[in-house]
Motif scaffolding. Structure first.
Motif, PDB file in Angstrom:
ATOM      1  N   ILE A  79      31.301  83.248  36.678  1.00  0.00           N
ATOM      2  CA  ILE A  79      31.113  84.346  37.628  1.00  0.00           C
ATOM      3  C   ILE A  79      29.836  84.111  38.430  1.00  0.00           C
ATOM      4  N   PRO A  80      29.917  84.047  39.760  1.00  0.00           N
ATOM      5  CA  PRO A  80      28.704  83.864  40.567  1.00  0.00           C
ATOM      6  C   PRO A  80      27.719  85.012  40.370  1.00  0.00           C
ATOM      7  N   ASP A  81      26.405  84.680  40.378  1.00  0.00           N
ATOM      8  CA  ASP A  81      25.383  85.710  40.268  1.00  0.00           C
ATOM      9  C   ASP A  81      24.084  85.198  40.893  1.00  0.00           C
ATOM     10  N   ARG A  82      23.130  86.096  41.021  1.00  0.00           N
ATOM     11  CA  ARG A  82      21.833  85.731  41.613  1.00  0.00           C
ATOM     12  C   ARG A  82      20.941  84.997  40.630  1.00  0.00           C
ATOM     13  N   GLU A  83      21.254  85.095  39.334  1.00  0.00           N
ATOM     14  CA  GLU A  83      20.387  84.517  38.314  1.00  0.00           C
ATOM     15  C   GLU A  83      20.640  83.018  38.117  1.00  0.00           C
ATOM     16  N   THR A  84      21.826  82.553  38.440  1.00  0.00           N
ATOM     17  CA  THR A  84      22.149  81.146  38.244  1.00  0.00           C
ATOM     18  C   THR A  84      21.713  80.351  39.465  1.00  0.00           C
ATOM     19  N   VAL A  85      20.578  79.653  39.317  1.00  0.00           N
ATOM     20  CA  VAL A  85      20.007  78.856  40.405  1.00  0.00           C
ATOM     21  C   VAL A  85      20.348  77.395  40.152  1.00  0.00           C
ATOM     22  N   LEU A  86      20.974  76.758  41.118  1.00  0.00           N
ATOM     23  CA  LEU A  86      21.385  75.373  40.959  1.00  0.00           C
ATOM     24  C   LEU A  86      20.172  74.450  40.908  1.00  0.00           C
ATOM     25  N   GLU A  87      20.268  73.416  40.061  1.00  0.00           N
ATOM     26  CA  GLU A  87      19.210  72.432  39.911  1.00  0.00           C
ATOM     27  C   GLU A  87      19.765  71.039  40.159  1.00  0.00           C
ATOM     28  N   SER A  88      18.901  70.146  40.599  1.00  0.00           N
ATOM     29  CA  SER A  88      19.311  68.762  40.790  1.00  0.00           C
ATOM     30  C   SER A  88      19.789  68.201  39.456  1.00  0.00           C
ATOM     31  N   GLY A  89      20.946  67.556  39.475  1.00  0.00           N
ATOM     32  CA  GLY A  89      21.536  67.019  38.255  1.00  0.00           C
ATOM     33  C   GLY A  89      22.645  67.877  37.689  1.00  0.00           C
ATOM     34  N   ASP A  90      22.807  69.121  38.207  1.00  0.00           N
ATOM     35  CA  ASP A  90      23.888  69.986  37.741  1.00  0.00           C
ATOM     36  C   ASP A  90      25.248  69.447  38.177  1.00  0.00           C
ATOM     37  N   VAL A  91      26.260  69.823  37.397  1.00  0.00           N
ATOM     38  CA  VAL A  91      27.660  69.570  37.748  1.00  0.00           C
ATOM     39  C   VAL A  91      28.310  70.931  37.954  1.00  0.00           C
ATOM     40  N   LEU A  92      28.836  71.159  39.146  1.00  0.00           N
ATOM     41  CA  LEU A  92      29.338  72.474  39.539  1.00  0.00           C
ATOM     42  C   LEU A  92      30.797  72.395  39.961  1.00  0.00           C
TER      43      LEU A  92
END
Length: 278
Positions: A79-92
């Motif tokens: 579920i998209p939210d404001r708390e999940t901030v993408l970081e370099s190296g993530d797999v989305l």
């Protein structure tokens, strides 16, 4: 019962599929370090509005967002939210859908956010996407549902094993029919289960959402307390790729690919059907 579509209905699904492709283009470009998953959801909502299309995820079974954003060990339904901030190296994984004139399309892609991904994560996404296209190539007149499952599983099993030891083909989730509703019969496994038989035979007008989901470890998952987010049991990271595909008299049409699947299918010796909206 399997819903068989007319050419006119497939054309409407193609229109919905092109909206999904545009959602993926815009959200993938915006999936950079520092962006939140809610930022991506807002972009998806605006894209639907720009094209006069409706969301098919928002409100589905109570789902609270326009798209699903699944990061790292989340397989699907994040579920998209404001708390999940993408970081370099993530797999989305970005899973998106659209409705045009009552007809649905649904697709997902995996985005490697930023830089610094281990080679096995790059390969995980490649293998998952390529297994999707192997499944699409098996979606042809006269074949049965199990032939798509077999093509996906066989491709994955032929690949060199990752450093983690194996690819886990997720057991509890798979593809599905699509058309006047987002999820319809038949359910499509990404592996062969002989207890299920061979499944229905494909005829023109048959439409499927084909979506392999693979982890770097276990095939088993669990659902979090929000009743949506699906994670791997062992914390291994996962990839998810999906296209909605229609079978026509002239062959498969990948409804959610900008070119209708022409280029990738040609690599596999398959001719894509003409685009009804071209």
């Amino acid at each position: 019962m399997v819903e068989i579509k007319t050419p006119e209905q497939i054309a409407k699904m193609r229109a919905a599929g092109l909206v999904v492709a545009e959602i993926h283009r815009r959200t993938a470009e915006a999936a950079v370090p520092g962006a939140t998953t809610k930022d991506l959801d807002d972009i998806a909502a605006q894209t639907l509005a720009d094209h006069g299309a409706k969301p098919n995820f928002l409100g589905y079974g109570g789902f609270p967002a326009t798209i699903c954003t699944s990061v790292n060990d989340i397989v699907v339904h994040g579920i998209p939210d404001r708390e999940t901030v993408l970081e370099s190296g993530d797999v989305l994984s970005i899973d998106a859908g659209a409705i045009v004139d009552g007809w649905h399309a649904d697709a997902a892609l995996t985005v490697l956010v930023g830089e610094g991904h281990a080679s096995e994560l790059v390969e995980l996404s490649r293998v998952t996407e390529a297994s999707l296209w192997a499944g699409i190539a098996a979606f042809r007149k006269g074949n049965r549902l199990v032939d798509v499952s077999k093509a996906i599983e066989s491709f994955i099993r032929r690949q060199p094993r990752p450093a983690s030891g194996r690819y886990g083909i997720v057991e509890d989730y798979g593809g599905h029919g699509i058309g006047s509703e987002m999820h319809m019969d038949p359910h499509l496994l990404n592996y062969v289960d002989r207890r299920r038989g061979r499944g229905p035979r494909f005829v023109p007008g048959f439409c499927l959402a084909i979506e392999p989901m693979i982890s770097l470890g276990t095939p088993r998952t669990h659902v979090l307390a929000d009743e949506w987010t699906v994670k791997t049991n062992d914390g291994s990271w996962a990839s998810h790729w999906e296209h909605s595909v229609a079978l026509t008299e002239a062959g498969p049409l990948v409804l959610t690919a900008p070119d209708g699947g022409r280029a990738r299918l040609a690599e596999l010796g398959v001719t894509a059907a003409p685009d009804p909206l071209a």
